[in-house]
Write a protein that holds these residues in place. Structure first.
Motif, PDB file in Angstrom:
ATOM      1  N   ALA A 177       0.723  -1.004  -0.045  1.00 41.13           N
ATOM      2  CA  ALA A 177      -0.076  -0.102  -0.170  1.00 41.13           C
ATOM      3  C   ALA A 177       0.810   1.278   0.036  1.00 41.13           C
ATOM      4  CB  ALA A 177      -1.163   0.024   1.244  1.00 41.13           C
ATOM      5  N   HIS A 178       1.977   1.268   0.624  1.00 38.53           N
ATOM      6  CA  HIS A 178       2.848   2.552   0.886  1.00 38.53           C
ATOM      7  C   HIS A 178       3.915   2.465  -0.242  1.00 38.53           C
ATOM      8  CE1 HIS A 178       1.390   4.044   4.422  1.00 38.53           C
ATOM      9  NE2 HIS A 178       1.066   2.989   4.987  1.00 38.53           N
ATOM     10  N   ALA A 179       4.102   1.466  -1.134  1.00 37.03           N
ATOM     11  CA  ALA A 179       5.454   1.213  -2.184  1.00 37.03           C
ATOM     12  C   ALA A 179       5.171   2.228  -3.344  1.00 37.03           C
ATOM     13  CB  ALA A 179       5.285  -0.290  -2.462  1.00 37.03           C
ATOM     14  N   PRO A 180       6.385   2.774  -3.855  1.00 35.49           N
ATOM     15  CA  PRO A 180       6.123   3.762  -5.001  1.00 35.49           C
ATOM     16  C   PRO A 180       5.895   2.896  -6.064  1.00 35.49           C
ATOM     17  CG  PRO A 180       8.313   3.990  -3.830  1.00 35.49           C
ATOM     18  CD  PRO A 180       7.609   2.831  -3.042  1.00 35.49           C
ATOM     19  N   ASP A 181       5.950   1.531  -6.136  1.00 36.70           N
ATOM     20  CA  ASP A 181       5.647   0.683  -7.079  1.00 36.70           C
ATOM     21  C   ASP A 181       4.901  -0.389  -6.435  1.00 36.70           C
ATOM     22  OD1 ASP A 181       5.113  -1.047  -9.435  1.00 36.70           O
ATOM     23  OD2 ASP A 181       7.327  -1.898  -9.414  1.00 36.70           O
ATOM     24  N   PRO A 182       3.500  -0.168  -6.227  1.00 35.81           N
ATOM     25  CA  PRO A 182       2.821  -1.080  -5.661  1.00 35.81           C
ATOM     26  C   PRO A 182       2.745  -2.712  -6.395  1.00 35.81           C
ATOM     27  CG  PRO A 182       1.588   0.932  -5.517  1.00 35.81           C
ATOM     28  CD  PRO A 182       2.603   1.134  -6.550  1.00 35.81           C
ATOM     29  N   VAL A 183       2.464  -2.570  -7.755  1.00 34.02           N
ATOM     30  CA  VAL A 183       2.400  -3.834  -8.244  1.00 34.02           C
ATOM     31  C   VAL A 183       3.723  -4.667  -8.223  1.00 34.02           C
ATOM     32  CG1 VAL A 183       1.984  -5.066 -10.632  1.00 34.02           C
ATOM     33  CG2 VAL A 183       0.836  -2.720  -9.861  1.00 34.02           C
ATOM     34  N   GLY A 184       4.998  -4.134  -8.660  1.00 35.79           N
ATOM     35  CA  GLY A 184       5.928  -4.638  -8.137  1.00 35.79           C
ATOM     36  C   GLY A 184       6.277  -5.056  -6.997  1.00 35.79           C
ATOM     37  N   ALA A 185       5.777  -4.501  -5.747  1.00 35.76           N
ATOM     38  CA  ALA A 185       6.202  -4.780  -4.438  1.00 35.76           C
ATOM     39  C   ALA A 185       5.136  -6.123  -4.199  1.00 35.76           C
ATOM     40  CB  ALA A 185       5.721  -3.726  -3.520  1.00 35.76           C
ATOM     41  N   ARG A 186       3.914  -5.923  -4.722  1.00 39.32           N
ATOM     42  CA  ARG A 186       2.885  -7.130  -4.498  1.00 39.32           C
ATOM     43  C   ARG A 186       3.479  -8.370  -5.074  1.00 39.32           C
ATOM     44  NH1 ARG A 186       0.324 -10.846  -6.485  1.00 39.32           N
ATOM     45  NH2 ARG A 186       0.914  -9.970  -8.453  1.00 39.32           N
TER      46      ARG A 186
END
Length: 210
Positions: A177-186
């Motif tokens: 939720a807080h990541a600059p790149d949420p898709v990549g983080a997921r």
């Protein structure tokens, strides 16, 4: 002779509809603007219930409405992620897909704002956990228990394992939720979640999964 304002049934229906309209308004406004930037006046206007008196008839304050919204969002997510497993899935697949669905939901603005960001602040950790214990955590614990009973996960304390898995997924969801790149983080978190789940499997199943 009919009672003023209609029959008891009609008044209950109107009351139920007013409550429904307020919750729907809360879901929309709390997501769009956040809890702290949404006023009771905004909720009354968006819901169309007419007056603040109608609001206070159903909720003592904005926090109580937020709790109703949180419970509904959490219940909806649980139904999507856990309560309707794919046909023919074994306990491992049901557990894995359920946890991955929660992680995937961290990309949704409603889940991000209501469950991950504002929920713990407005309601407090204990209230949030109590809501989850009756709903999502109870279902996850059921699936963990099934997997252990069928030898899909090594025998160990069900409640403790359930809470460890929930904590891991919640922390990963916050990161997404807080990541600059949420898709990549997921995607990265999902890979780690798979490895974490596999660590609880018997050696024979680990060999099959590799």
């Amino acid at each position: 002779m009919a009672k003023r304002g209609g029959t008891d049934h009609e008044r209950r229906e109107r009351g139920d509809q007013t409550r429904r309209d307020l919750i729907d308004a809360g879901r929309a406004l709390f997501v769009a603007h956040g809890y702290f930037h949404t006023s009771i006046g905004d909720l009354v206007t968006r819901s169309g219930v007419g007056t603040r008196g109608a609001f206070y008839h159903h909720f003592k304050d904005k926090a109580e409405l937020f709790r109703a919204v949180f419970e509904e969002v959490e219940s909806d997510l649980t139904l999507r992620a856990l309560a309707s497993p794919p046909p023919g899935a074994d306990p491992w697949e049901r557990l894995s897909r359920g946890l991955h669905s929660f992680l995937e939901a961290a990309l949704e603005p409603e889940v991000q704002r209501i469950m991950l960001l504002d929920g713990p602040v407005i309601l407090g950790w204990q209230a949030v956990r109590a809501i989850q214990e009756r709903n999502s955590i109870a279902l996850i614990q059921e699936k963990v228990g099934e997997a252990i009973s069928q030898g899909i996960i090594e025998d160990q304390p069900v409640s403790e394992l359930t809470h460890i898995l929930v904590a891991a997924v919640e922390e990963a969801a916050l990161l997404v939720a807080h990541a600059p790149d949420p898709v990549g983080a997921r995607q990265r978190a999902a890979g780690i979640l798979d490895r974490l789940l596999l660590s609880f499997a018997p050696a024979t199943r680990k060999a099959l999964r590799r």
